[in-house]
Design an enzyme around this catalytic site. Structure first.
Site, PDB file in Angstrom:
ATOM      1  N   HIS A  41      -4.708  54.970  80.134  1.00  0.00           N
ATOM      2  CA  HIS A  41      -5.369  53.736  79.701  1.00  0.00           C
ATOM      3  C   HIS A  41      -5.002  53.329  78.268  1.00  0.00           C
ATOM      4  O   HIS A  41      -5.189  52.181  77.895  1.00  0.00           O
ATOM      5  CB  HIS A  41      -6.895  53.818  79.886  1.00  0.00           C
ATOM      6  CG  HIS A  41      -7.619  54.658  78.894  1.00  0.00           C
ATOM      7  ND1 HIS A  41      -7.954  55.979  79.138  1.00  0.00           N
ATOM      8  CD2 HIS A  41      -8.096  54.381  77.659  1.00  0.00           C
ATOM      9  CE1 HIS A  41      -8.603  56.467  78.100  1.00  0.00           C
ATOM     10  NE2 HIS A  41      -8.698  55.514  77.178  1.00  0.00           N
ATOM     11  N   ASP A  71      -5.324  59.545  84.686  1.00  0.00           N
ATOM     12  CA  ASP A  71      -5.413  58.939  83.354  1.00  0.00           C
ATOM     13  C   ASP A  71      -4.537  59.680  82.347  1.00  0.00           C
ATOM     14  O   ASP A  71      -4.958  59.990  81.233  1.00  0.00           O
ATOM     15  CB  ASP A  71      -6.862  58.867  82.865  1.00  0.00           C
ATOM     16  CG  ASP A  71      -7.018  57.905  81.683  1.00  0.00           C
ATOM     17  OD1 ASP A  71      -6.121  57.063  81.472  1.00  0.00           O
ATOM     18  OD2 ASP A  71      -8.025  58.010  80.965  1.00  0.00           O
ATOM     19  N   SER A 148      -9.045  58.542  72.435  1.00  0.00           N
ATOM     20  CA  SER A 148      -8.406  58.739  73.738  1.00  0.00           C
ATOM     21  C   SER A 148      -6.967  59.182  73.580  1.00  0.00           C
ATOM     22  O   SER A 148      -6.204  58.603  72.804  1.00  0.00           O
ATOM     23  CB  SER A 148      -8.428  57.446  74.550  1.00  0.00           C
ATOM     24  OG  SER A 148      -9.739  57.127  74.928  1.00  0.00           O
TER      25      SER A 148
END
Length: 169
Positions: A41, A71, A148
């Site tokens: 992402h 992911d 992230s």
């Protein structure tokens, strides 16, 4: 751990001539020759990807593999004659609830941030949108947007996980 900056564009707006949004995240150097892992992402909608190293080099990156299901994404930068320092891999199967962990990343575009916490649970499954993410490590280390793709390391500095998401009300 590196900082990742992305630029995306609206494909209908002048054939992507002007970037319409920017984003930031983190990445982990897996190989000294420029192989970096991050979250899917972080780079999914990017037209351009730039990686900032600890020595302030800013290098353009390309996605070489990506998995929306897990992911995860692998990107590559050309390091020239200055190899990167790769992270030491640990074993997440050895993690125990209560064990100290450290989250390293690029929260809110601020590079080189480290937070500490403990493993709250292993093997956590979480529904995220329309999919279930399985076998996650839950920690109380502070994670913010931009973390992230960053490293979750044990007290020996070995990679045991990748910061992926936060859950908040």
């Amino acid at each position: 751990v590196v900082n990742i900056t992305t630029m995306a564009c609206d494909p209908e707006f002048f054939f992507c001539a002007v970037p319409s949004s920017t984003g930031s995240g983190s990445g982990i150097v897996l190989k000294a020759d420029g192989i970096i892992v991050t979250n899917h992402h972080v780079v999914a909608s990017a037209r351009d990807i730039y990686v900032t190293m600890a020595d302030n080099r800013n290098l353009e990156a390309k996605v070489i593999a990506s998995s929306p299901r897990y992911d995860l994404a692998v990107i590559r930068v050309d390091v020239g004659d200055k190899p990167l320092k790769e992270i030491v891999l640990g074993n997440s199967d050895n993690l125990r609830v209560g064990e100290k962990v450290l989250a390293i990343g690029n929260p809110c575009g601020l590079g080189g941030t480290l937070t500490t916490g403990v493993v709250s649970m292993t093997g956590r499954d979480i529904k995220n949108g329309g999919r279930v993410m399985e076998d996650l490590i839950q920690t109380d280390a502070s994670i913010n947007p931009g973390n992230s793709g960053g490293a979750l390391v044990n007290s020996s500095g070995e990679l045991v996980g990748i910061n992926t998401m936060i859950l908040s009300p």
